[in-house]
Design a protein around this motif. Structure first.
Motif, PDB file in Angstrom:
ATOM      1  N   ALA A   1     -11.148  32.660  20.517  1.00 29.19           N
ATOM      2  CA  ALA A   1     -10.689  32.249  21.840  1.00 29.19           C
ATOM      3  C   ALA A   1     -10.365  30.761  21.793  1.00 29.19           C
ATOM      4  O   ALA A   1     -11.181  29.943  21.355  1.00 29.19           O
ATOM      5  CB  ALA A   1     -11.768  32.513  22.883  1.00 29.19           C
ATOM      6  N   ILE A   2      -9.159  30.408  22.223  1.00 33.07           N
ATOM      7  CA  ILE A   2      -8.692  29.027  22.198  1.00 33.07           C
ATOM      8  C   ILE A   2      -8.523  28.530  23.625  1.00 33.07           C
ATOM      9  O   ILE A   2      -7.896  29.184  24.457  1.00 33.07           O
ATOM     10  CB  ILE A   2      -7.362  28.920  21.423  1.00 33.07           C
ATOM     11  N   LYS A   3      -9.072  27.363  23.900  1.00 32.95           N
ATOM     12  CA  LYS A   3      -9.036  26.815  25.260  1.00 32.95           C
ATOM     13  C   LYS A   3      -7.648  26.261  25.592  1.00 32.95           C
ATOM     14  O   LYS A   3      -6.818  26.035  24.711  1.00 32.95           O
ATOM     15  CB  LYS A   3     -10.077  25.706  25.398  1.00 32.95           C
ATOM     16  N   PRO A   4      -7.376  26.003  26.880  1.00 33.84           N
ATOM     17  CA  PRO A   4      -6.103  25.389  27.270  1.00 33.84           C
ATOM     18  C   PRO A   4      -5.961  23.984  26.668  1.00 33.84           C
ATOM     19  O   PRO A   4      -6.955  23.276  26.475  1.00 33.84           O
ATOM     20  CB  PRO A   4      -6.189  25.320  28.799  1.00 33.84           C
ATOM     21  N   THR A   5      -4.743  23.586  26.372  1.00 34.82           N
ATOM     22  CA  THR A   5      -4.465  22.257  25.850  1.00 34.82           C
ATOM     23  C   THR A   5      -4.977  21.194  26.814  1.00 34.82           C
ATOM     24  O   THR A   5      -4.731  21.265  28.025  1.00 34.82           O
ATOM     25  CB  THR A   5      -2.945  22.078  25.664  1.00 34.82           C
ATOM     26  N   SER A   6      -5.668  20.205  26.283  1.00 33.28           N
ATOM     27  CA  SER A   6      -6.239  19.147  27.126  1.00 33.28           C
ATOM     28  C   SER A   6      -5.204  18.104  27.535  1.00 33.28           C
ATOM     29  O   SER A   6      -5.331  17.476  28.593  1.00 33.28           O
ATOM     30  CB  SER A   6      -7.393  18.462  26.387  1.00 33.28           C
ATOM     31  N   SER A   7      -4.184  17.862  26.697  1.00 33.85           N
ATOM     32  CA  SER A   7      -3.163  16.855  26.988  1.00 33.85           C
ATOM     33  C   SER A   7      -2.054  17.481  27.819  1.00 33.85           C
ATOM     34  O   SER A   7      -1.207  18.204  27.303  1.00 33.85           O
ATOM     35  CB  SER A   7      -2.591  16.294  25.680  1.00 33.85           C
TER      36      SER A   7
END
Length: 365
Positions: free
Chosen positions: A290-296
């Motif tokens: 599971a990959i989180k949403p891009t922070s930038s």
């Protein structure tokens, strides 16, 4: 113990920063005598590189790999293999305004607290750009494992944001920018276009599979194959969860169905993901991340500055609205690095062991 080296017998030391002159790695422990050139490595880097579609960062990096050492007359020598990837399209000025603030969800705050200083340009060492050297090292591992055991690696996207992606065929994966196993990705494209216009980002779920894995890889208790797979996957930027085999679906399964019954024709199921007791069964290794949403992102968000004062931050520059879009070859590479590490351990400790029975076929009934 600075956390920049992965593996022991096949050790990969990662170096560089997102906006430095180059990134790369040194592989120590690759067996000698294997034919190796840049052309063996470049295809996987091309699959991961930025700028390949409108749905990912438009940073234009060729990611051309250079082999600096460890290969003589086209074959590995057994000495360290240095791989270099030059950065050619940095825009450090895009990050000048965030040097005094902290991006929510990014490593700005923790890097500053740990080291007393940080490189804000593209996230420095915290950038997902540092996955490129691991993909290069993974390509070397894949080649050795295929030649030795016939082991192959593949991956696909299972979900992006709110959209679950059904599995149709592996044949579709190379033909769309999402690594999606479906023929029609128009819904995914529309979803990403809407997200980008909103200045937001989303997460993703990625599946990686290793086939033709030898039986017997892995060691109890704390060097279990599945434990090392989870460790490797959690080392990928933005990964927040790992499942082996059935994963969290195991919670609702019954013992009468979860156990993978062996038969003379092969295992009936693969809920264990190809690992029992921390040791490979010869079935496919199955892992999902599971990959989180891009922070930038360009949407304003609440934060603080270096003085601890409340402020807002907007991240300019070229960023993936979903870093998971390019994560499939990264997951494959990390899985390959775990498998080669355990294959070399098995060869060193148990190379002369004669199994009392033939391996159970890996095919499902």
């Amino acid at each position: 113990m600075s956390g920049n080296t992965f593996g022991t017998l096949f050790a990969v030391t990662n170096f560089g920063e997102s906006h430095g002159p180059a990134i790369g790695c040194v592989i120590d422990g690759c067996p000698p005598g294997m034919a190796l050139s840049e052309s063996d490595i470049q295809p996987d880097l091309d699959r991961r590189r930025p700028g390949t579609s409108r749905h990912v960062t438009q940073r234009q990096e060729e990611d051309k790999v250079e082999i600096l050492s460890g290969v003589y007359e086209g074959r590995t020598t057994g000495t360290p293999i240095a791989l270099l990837i030059r950065n050619t399209d940095q825009r450090s000025k895009d990050y000048s305004e965030i040097a005094q603030t902290f991006r929510p969800g990014h490593a700005d705050y923790t890097y500053l607290q740990k080291y007393g200083r940080r490189d804000p340009r593209g996230g420095g060492r915290a950038s997902a750009r540092l996955t490129a050297p691991m993909v290069a090292a993974g390509a070397v591992a894949k080649k050795w494992l295929f030649e030795k055991y016939g082991t192959t690696f593949r991956g696909c996207m299972q979900q992006i944001g709110d959209i679950a992606i059904p599995f149709e065929s592996w044949d579709h994966v190379p033909h769309n920018p999402f690594f999606a196993p479906v023929a029609d990705v128009s819904a995914l494209e529309a979803y990403m276009d809407t997200l980008r216009k909103a200045g937001d980002s989303c997460g993703a779920r990625i599946r990686a599979v290793a086939s033709q894995v030898p039986v017997g890889l892995g060691e109890p208790l704390f060097d279990r194959l599945d434990a090392d797979i989870a460790y490797a996957m959690m080392g990928i930027n933005a990964v927040k969860g790992v499942e082996i085999g059935a994963g969290f679906a195991s919670v609702t399964q019954r013992g009468t169905t979860h156990g993978d019954s062996p038969t003379p024709q092969g295992f009936r199921t693969n809920n264990a993901g190809g690992v029992l007791g921390g040791i490979s069964t010869g079935q496919d290794l199955e892992v999902s991340i599971a990959i989180k949403p891009t922070s930038s992102i360009i949407s304003p968000r609440e934060t603080i500055n270096l003085k601890g004062e409340s402020t807002e931050v907007v991240t300019k520059g070229r960023h993936d609205p979903c870093v998971g879009i390019r994560a499939t070859p990264i997951a494959e590479a990390m899985l390959a690095l775990v498998v080669i590490e355990h294959a070399l351990r098995q060869r060193a400790q148990n190379g002369d062991v004669a199994p009392p029975m033939d391996p159970i076929p890996s095919s499902f009934l």
